[in-house]
Design a protein around this motif. Structure first.
Motif, mmCIF file in Angstrom:
data_model
loop_
_atom_site.group_PDB
_atom_site.id
_atom_site.type_symbol
_atom_site.label_atom_id
_atom_site.label_comp_id
_atom_site.label_asym_id
_atom_site.label_seq_id
_atom_site.Cartn_x
_atom_site.Cartn_y
_atom_site.Cartn_z
ATOM 1 N N ASN A 38 -66.075 -11.970 -18.855
ATOM 2 C CA ASN A 38 -67.447 -12.067 -17.939
ATOM 3 C C ASN A 38 -68.215 -12.746 -18.034
ATOM 4 O O ASN A 38 -68.392 -13.199 -19.670
ATOM 5 C CB ASN A 38 -66.911 -10.406 -17.584
ATOM 6 C CG ASN A 38 -65.805 -9.559 -17.255
ATOM 7 O OD1 ASN A 38 -66.465 -9.345 -15.960
ATOM 8 N ND2 ASN A 38 -65.836 -8.887 -18.343
ATOM 9 N N TRP A 39 -69.373 -13.223 -17.361
ATOM 10 C CA TRP A 39 -70.961 -13.473 -17.081
ATOM 11 C C TRP A 39 -71.831 -12.592 -16.806
ATOM 12 O O TRP A 39 -71.241 -12.381 -16.261
ATOM 13 C CB TRP A 39 -70.704 -14.365 -16.679
ATOM 14 C CG TRP A 39 -69.919 -16.343 -16.909
ATOM 15 C CD1 TRP A 39 -68.674 -16.473 -16.106
ATOM 16 C CD2 TRP A 39 -70.057 -16.876 -18.069
ATOM 17 N NE1 TRP A 39 -68.292 -17.373 -16.672
ATOM 18 C CE2 TRP A 39 -69.559 -18.002 -17.988
ATOM 19 C CE3 TRP A 39 -71.378 -17.195 -19.283
ATOM 20 C CZ2 TRP A 39 -69.003 -18.977 -19.141
ATOM 21 C CZ3 TRP A 39 -71.571 -17.988 -20.057
ATOM 22 C CH2 TRP A 39 -70.761 -18.867 -19.967
ATOM 23 N N VAL A 40 -72.813 -12.389 -17.422
ATOM 24 C CA VAL A 40 -73.104 -11.152 -17.221
ATOM 25 C C VAL A 40 -74.946 -11.412 -17.515
ATOM 26 O O VAL A 40 -75.152 -12.843 -17.939
ATOM 27 C CB VAL A 40 -73.467 -10.035 -18.178
ATOM 28 C CG1 VAL A 40 -74.681 -8.589 -17.727
ATOM 29 C CG2 VAL A 40 -72.119 -9.594 -18.489
ATOM 30 N N PHE A 41 -76.220 -11.867 -15.720
ATOM 31 C CA PHE A 41 -77.051 -12.069 -15.425
ATOM 32 C C PHE A 41 -77.776 -11.174 -15.980
ATOM 33 O O PHE A 41 -77.389 -10.006 -14.710
ATOM 34 C CB PHE A 41 -76.440 -13.186 -14.206
ATOM 35 C CG PHE A 41 -75.891 -13.546 -14.216
ATOM 36 C CD1 PHE A 41 -76.179 -15.177 -14.469
ATOM 37 C CD2 PHE A 41 -74.145 -13.844 -14.393
ATOM 38 C CE1 PHE A 41 -75.205 -16.365 -14.711
ATOM 39 C CE2 PHE A 41 -73.627 -14.988 -14.110
ATOM 40 C CZ PHE A 41 -73.954 -16.007 -14.533
ATOM 41 N N PHE A 42 -78.739 -11.280 -15.636
ATOM 42 C CA PHE A 42 -80.148 -10.461 -15.681
ATOM 43 C C PHE A 42 -81.196 -11.046 -14.371
ATOM 44 O O PHE A 42 -80.541 -12.510 -14.283
ATOM 45 C CB PHE A 42 -80.755 -10.218 -16.644
ATOM 46 C CG PHE A 42 -80.190 -9.635 -18.248
ATOM 47 C CD1 PHE A 42 -80.198 -7.965 -18.656
ATOM 48 C CD2 PHE A 42 -78.899 -9.971 -18.722
ATOM 49 C CE1 PHE A 42 -79.474 -7.122 -18.746
ATOM 50 C CE2 PHE A 42 -78.325 -9.718 -19.978
ATOM 51 C CZ PHE A 42 -79.107 -7.805 -19.633
ATOM 52 N N TYR A 43 -82.116 -10.210 -14.046
ATOM 53 C CA TYR A 43 -82.574 -10.998 -12.359
ATOM 54 C C TYR A 43 -83.631 -10.011 -12.433
ATOM 55 O O TYR A 43 -83.859 -8.921 -13.033
ATOM 56 C CB TYR A 43 -81.345 -11.044 -11.547
ATOM 57 C CG TYR A 43 -80.940 -9.435 -11.122
ATOM 58 C CD1 TYR A 43 -82.133 -8.558 -10.120
ATOM 59 C CD2 TYR A 43 -79.856 -8.949 -11.554
ATOM 60 C CE1 TYR A 43 -82.125 -7.767 -9.284
ATOM 61 C CE2 TYR A 43 -79.432 -8.155 -11.040
ATOM 62 C CZ TYR A 43 -80.305 -7.328 -10.110
ATOM 63 O OH TYR A 43 -79.979 -5.737 -9.307
ATOM 64 N N GLN A 44 -84.882 -10.691 -11.676
ATOM 65 C CA GLN A 44 -85.691 -9.918 -11.706
ATOM 66 C C GLN A 44 -86.763 -10.800 -10.033
ATOM 67 O O GLN A 44 -85.592 -11.450 -9.823
ATOM 68 C CB GLN A 44 -86.976 -9.852 -12.872
ATOM 69 C CG GLN A 44 -88.002 -9.754 -12.508
ATOM 70 C CD GLN A 44 -87.854 -7.933 -11.923
ATOM 71 O OE1 GLN A 44 -88.144 -7.799 -10.763
ATOM 72 N NE2 GLN A 44 -87.626 -7.003 -13.185
ATOM 73 N N GLY A 45 -87.170 -9.847 -9.277
ATOM 74 C CA GLY A 45 -88.094 -10.219 -8.347
ATOM 75 C C GLY A 45 -88.411 -11.650 -8.290
ATOM 76 O O GLY A 45 -89.612 -11.597 -9.359
ATOM 77 N N ARG A 46 -88.367 -12.741 -7.368
ATOM 78 C CA ARG A 46 -89.527 -13.985 -7.681
ATOM 79 C C ARG A 46 -90.725 -13.970 -7.635
ATOM 80 O O ARG A 46 -91.036 -14.599 -8.774
ATOM 81 C CB ARG A 46 -89.009 -14.750 -6.947
ATOM 82 C CG ARG A 46 -89.478 -16.926 -6.771
ATOM 83 C CD ARG A 46 -89.201 -17.302 -5.769
ATOM 84 N NE ARG A 46 -87.161 -17.519 -6.088
ATOM 85 C CZ ARG A 46 -87.375 -18.091 -7.037
ATOM 86 N NH1 ARG A 46 -87.978 -18.811 -8.063
ATOM 87 N NH2 ARG A 46 -85.799 -18.408 -6.299
ATOM 88 N N GLY A 47 -91.515 -13.051 -6.719
ATOM 89 C CA GLY A 47 -92.312 -13.218 -6.797
ATOM 90 C C GLY A 47 -93.053 -12.307 -8.646
ATOM 91 O O GLY A 47 -94.366 -12.945 -8.573
ATOM 92 N N TYR A 48 -92.695 -11.831 -8.493
ATOM 93 C CA TYR A 48 -92.873 -10.707 -10.289
ATOM 94 C C TYR A 48 -93.223 -12.087 -10.734
ATOM 95 O O TYR A 48 -93.963 -12.329 -11.993
ATOM 96 C CB TYR A 48 -92.201 -9.981 -10.551
ATOM 97 C CG TYR A 48 -93.040 -9.215 -11.545
ATOM 98 C CD1 TYR A 48 -94.058 -8.623 -11.518
ATOM 99 C CD2 TYR A 48 -91.975 -9.160 -12.870
ATOM 100 C CE1 TYR A 48 -94.339 -7.588 -12.740
ATOM 101 C CE2 TYR A 48 -91.817 -8.322 -14.195
ATOM 102 C CZ TYR A 48 -93.726 -7.786 -14.101
ATOM 103 O OH TYR A 48 -94.256 -7.456 -15.325
ATOM 104 N N VAL A 49 -91.927 -12.576 -10.996
ATOM 105 C CA VAL A 49 -91.402 -13.206 -12.354
ATOM 106 C C VAL A 49 -92.441 -14.607 -12.388
ATOM 107 O O VAL A 49 -92.931 -14.908 -13.299
ATOM 108 C CB VAL A 49 -89.905 -13.889 -12.898
ATOM 109 C CG1 VAL A 49 -89.766 -15.465 -13.100
ATOM 110 C CG2 VAL A 49 -89.474 -12.951 -12.923
#
Length: 92
Positions: A38-49
């Motif tokens: 598996n590949w595991v991806f972390f993410y966040q809201g673009r405006g916050y980043v």
């Protein structure tokens, strides 16, 4: 088997459905974690980043798992420690 780039494209498509739902655009944070098959991806809201916009900060979001065998992407369980879940994925 999906490459890292192909898996990221799958993760972005998976996250786009959430963006359609709430209007918060999501971005992948850094390289994925390779956990066994598996590949595991972390993410966040673009405006916050990009701007520190608290209205776009995602709280409680769980990493996205993209199986290398082109299986259906899914989010990790919010009730269990993320690192423990990734360790289990890596062990098969």
């Amino acid at each position: 088997m999906l490459t890292k780039q192909e898996a990221q494209e799958c993760a972005v498509r998976y996250l786009s459905s959430s963006t359609e739902s709430d209007g918060v655009e999501r971005v992948i944070l850094g390289d994925p974690v390779e956990a066994g098959s598996n590949w595991v991806f972390f993410y966040q809201g673009r405006g916050y980043v990009e701007r520190g916009d608290l209205d776009d900060m995602l709280v409680g979001n769980m990493p996205i798992v993209v199986p290398k065998d082109n299986g259906v992407p899914y989010a990790l369980d919010s009730q269990t420690d993320v690192d423990a879940q990734i360790d289990r994925l890596a062990q098969g």
